[in-house]
Each structure stands twice: as C-alpha cells, then as structure tokens.
Design a protein around this motif. Structure first.
Motif, mmCIF file in Angstrom:
data_model
loop_
_atom_site.group_PDB
_atom_site.id
_atom_site.type_symbol
_atom_site.label_atom_id
_atom_site.label_comp_id
_atom_site.label_asym_id
_atom_site.label_seq_id
_atom_site.Cartn_x
_atom_site.Cartn_y
_atom_site.Cartn_z
ATOM 1 N N PHE A 21 33.168 37.180 37.449
ATOM 2 C CA PHE A 21 32.837 38.437 38.129
ATOM 3 C C PHE A 21 32.453 38.169 39.594
ATOM 4 O O PHE A 21 32.867 38.897 40.505
ATOM 5 C CB PHE A 21 31.690 39.142 37.407
ATOM 6 N N ALA A 22 31.659 37.106 39.818
ATOM 7 C CA ALA A 22 31.244 36.748 41.179
ATOM 8 C C ALA A 22 32.455 36.405 42.041
ATOM 9 O O ALA A 22 32.549 36.809 43.207
ATOM 10 C CB ALA A 22 30.271 35.570 41.131
ATOM 11 N N MET A 23 33.386 35.654 41.463
ATOM 12 C CA MET A 23 34.617 35.324 42.186
ATOM 13 C C MET A 23 35.448 36.584 42.447
ATOM 14 O O MET A 23 36.107 36.707 43.483
ATOM 15 C CB MET A 23 35.447 34.319 41.374
ATOM 16 N N GLY A 24 35.380 37.536 41.511
ATOM 17 C CA GLY A 24 36.075 38.812 41.687
ATOM 18 C C GLY A 24 35.521 39.594 42.867
ATOM 19 O O GLY A 24 36.267 40.227 43.617
ATOM 20 N N VAL A 25 34.186 39.539 43.035
ATOM 21 C CA VAL A 25 33.548 40.197 44.184
ATOM 22 C C VAL A 25 34.069 39.580 45.480
ATOM 23 O O VAL A 25 34.394 40.284 46.444
ATOM 24 C CB VAL A 25 32.012 40.069 44.107
ATOM 25 N N VAL A 26 34.178 38.240 45.486
ATOM 26 C CA VAL A 26 34.627 37.517 46.686
ATOM 27 C C VAL A 26 36.076 37.838 47.020
ATOM 28 O O VAL A 26 36.424 38.117 48.173
ATOM 29 C CB VAL A 26 34.449 35.988 46.495
ATOM 30 N N ILE A 27 36.954 37.816 46.023
ATOM 31 C CA ILE A 27 38.399 37.892 46.284
ATOM 32 C C ILE A 27 38.988 39.281 46.086
ATOM 33 O O ILE A 27 40.132 39.540 46.486
ATOM 34 C CB ILE A 27 39.156 36.857 45.409
ATOM 35 N N LEU A 28 38.237 40.195 45.462
ATOM 36 C CA LEU A 28 38.739 41.561 45.265
ATOM 37 C C LEU A 28 37.949 42.587 46.089
ATOM 38 O O LEU A 28 38.516 43.288 46.926
ATOM 39 C CB LEU A 28 38.695 41.941 43.783
ATOM 40 N N LEU A 29 36.639 42.665 45.853
ATOM 41 C CA LEU A 29 35.838 43.694 46.514
ATOM 42 C C LEU A 29 35.644 43.421 48.007
ATOM 43 O O LEU A 29 35.664 44.356 48.816
ATOM 44 C CB LEU A 29 34.481 43.836 45.824
ATOM 45 N N ALA A 30 35.455 42.160 48.396
ATOM 46 C CA ALA A 30 35.280 41.833 49.822
ATOM 47 C C ALA A 30 36.537 42.179 50.631
ATOM 48 O O ALA A 30 36.441 42.863 51.654
ATOM 49 C CB ALA A 30 34.895 40.366 49.983
#
Length: 314
Positions: free
Chosen positions: A200-209
């Motif tokens: 999920f944290a990696m998703g924040v970095v590569i999707l939401l950011a």
C-alpha cells in the motif's frame, strides 16, 4: 494430509478467466487480436518516432518510452494467457511467477511515473512555451526517463521482496489468470498484514503521488488555456492534452481500484475484469489514442509513406 499442507509450493495453478471451453476459445481469439494490435501499434509508434526527425522532441521521447513499457507490459502477461486458453491445466512455476511479477511491476510502475513526467512536459509546453526548450533539455529529459525506470525498479524490488518472503505451503490454486499480488497473497501461509501495508505504501508512492502531480499540472494547464485569446490556440492545447488525459484516466483508474483498497479474502470476477482492462486493453489503446488524436504522428506517417512511395517510383 498434514505433511502435504507443509510442502512448499513448486508451482501455481490458475483458474483463469473462464472454465467453459467455448468461452475460452472466444477469449483466445479476442486476446490474440488485442495482443497483435498492441505489438504492431506500439512498434509503429517507436519506429515512426525513431525515423522522423521532426518527432525528435521531448514529448515524443517520452511517448517512445511509454510505447516500450506498454509492449513489455502486455508481453509479460498475454502470451502466457493465450497458451492457457488452449490447455486444461494452467500452471506456472514458482520462479516463473516471481519473474512475471518482477517484470509486470517494473514496467507497470515505470509507466505510472512516465505519465506524470509527460503531464509535466505538457505543463511546461503550454504554460511556459517561451522557456520550453531551455527547461526540457536533452539532459533533463534523459534524467526524467531514467528516474521513471528507477522508481519502477524500486517499487518492483520492494513489492516482490516482501511478497516472496512469505511462506507458500500447500494451497497453490490462484483464482486469477496471471500472478498478480492481491491474488497471490491470498495463498500465503502466514499473516499478510505487514506485506499489504508495504505494498500500500509503495502504491501511494507510485500511484497517488504521480496522480497528484498530474492533477496539479492539468489544473495549471486548464487555467492557462482558458486565458488564451485565440480560440484555435485553446483547441490545439486541449487536443494535445486530451489524448494524455484519456490514457491517465484509463490506466490510473484501474490501477488504483486494484492496489489501493483492502485485499479481500476472495478474488471476485470484477477484479479479474479490471485487471484485463489495464493489463490487456490499455496497452492496445495507447498507440491508437495517440495516433488518432495527434496531427504530428499523422503527418509523420504521411511523410514516411510518401517517402517510401517516392523510393518505389525510382
């Protein structure tokens, strides 16, 4: 029976998209057509940009990278799916599953970063046109492209490491058509909460950011376009950005739906359909969207075909 459940998994079995034979044959034909269009379309974009010097600009440099990621993205999944439509037992080795996830995440996450970079490129082109070529120098473009690939590699490394540190024993049936993280984690023989949090944290970095950067870029672009005096200028700006926005909505929408929500205990049909959309359909649509909505690409194609016709005449 107890000993069998403690045996480490050597291969995984996919349930696939359908168990019905006729449906699988129809899906094979459909997926084959889509894959051929994907390969031909993205190769066409790559070769056209390479051959036409007028397309040697920052925007098309990033587009060539995008086409390459789409080509790898689709090829990491679709050929195997095509084979599985024709066989009864759909299997993949443990190492094969790991390799598929590494490649899939590498190119998929790189595409996420590239789309954000392309939105920044459009922002500079429309909001700061007089400074465009001083800002988007060859060195800057190269750094942005390398940064996109590096971020993809980082997310792929982290997600793959935390996923395959978990033990997989006994259960080896994946209710999916390829090795995707949410479906694979359901088979882990240990608590997956920390792994899911890391993903999920990696998703924040590569999707939401990147999505946030894209929204900021396009907010500024729209504000600039509205202030333009020329109606033709507004139309050209919206046309240029329209194709990019279409790709962003298709790709990020399905990606966020899959990776940015709690992982349920079962894989639903809608999860598979969404995965088909961003792993199979979107890589085919990208070259079509950019070709049909882009005058530069159409012009390059006319010049290329005209040049060939002239050569044949001689």
């Amino acid at each position: 029976m107890g000993e069998e459940n403690h045996t480490f998994v050597a291969e995984f079995i996919f349930l696939g998209l359908s168990q019905d034979l006729q449906t699988q044959i129809l899906l094979f034909i459909l997926f084959l057509i889509i894959y051929l269009l994907t390969v031909l379309g993205n190769l066409f974009i790559i070769i056209l940009i390479f051959m036409d010097s007028r397309l040697h600009t920052p925007m098309y440099f990033f587009l060539r990278n995008l086409s390459f990621t789409d080509l790898c993205f689709s090829t990491s999944i679709v050929p195997q799916v095509l084979v599985h439509f024709l066989v009864k037992r759909k299997t993949i080795s443990f190492l094969g599953c790991m390799t598929q996830i590494i490649v899939f995440l590498l190119v998929g996450c790189t595409e996420c970063a590239l789309l954000a970079v392309m939105s920044y490129d459009r922002y500079v082109a429309i909001c700061k046109p007089l400074h465009y070529y001083t800002i988007m120098t060859q060195q800057v473009c190269l750094q942005l492209a390398l940064g996109s690939w590096a971020s993809g590699a980082l997310v792929s490394l982290v997600d793959t490491t935390v996923t395959f540190q978990l033990p997989y024993q006994g259960q080896n049936i994946i209710n999916h058509y390829f090795c995707e993280l949410p479906a694979l984690l359901k088979l882990a023989s240990a608590d997956t909460h920390r792994t899911e949090m890391a993903i999920f944290a990696m998703g924040v970095v590569i999707l939401l950011a990147p999505v946030s950067l894209i929204l900021v870029s396009y907010w500024n672009i729209i504000s600039t376009v509205i202030r333009m005096q020329s109606g033709e200028g507004r139309l050209k700006a919206f046309s240029t950005c329209g194709s990019h926005l279409t790709v962003v909505v298709l790709f990020y929408g399905s990606g966020i739906f899959t990776y940015m929500r709690p992982n349920s205990k079962t894989t639903k049909v809608q999860d598979k359909v969404i995965s088909v959309f961003y792993t199979v359909v979107t890589p085919m649509l990208n070259p079509i969207i950019y070709s049909l909505r882009n005058k530069d690409v159409k012009g390059a194609l006319r010049r290329l075909t005209g040049r060939k016709s002239f050569s044949l005449g001689w």
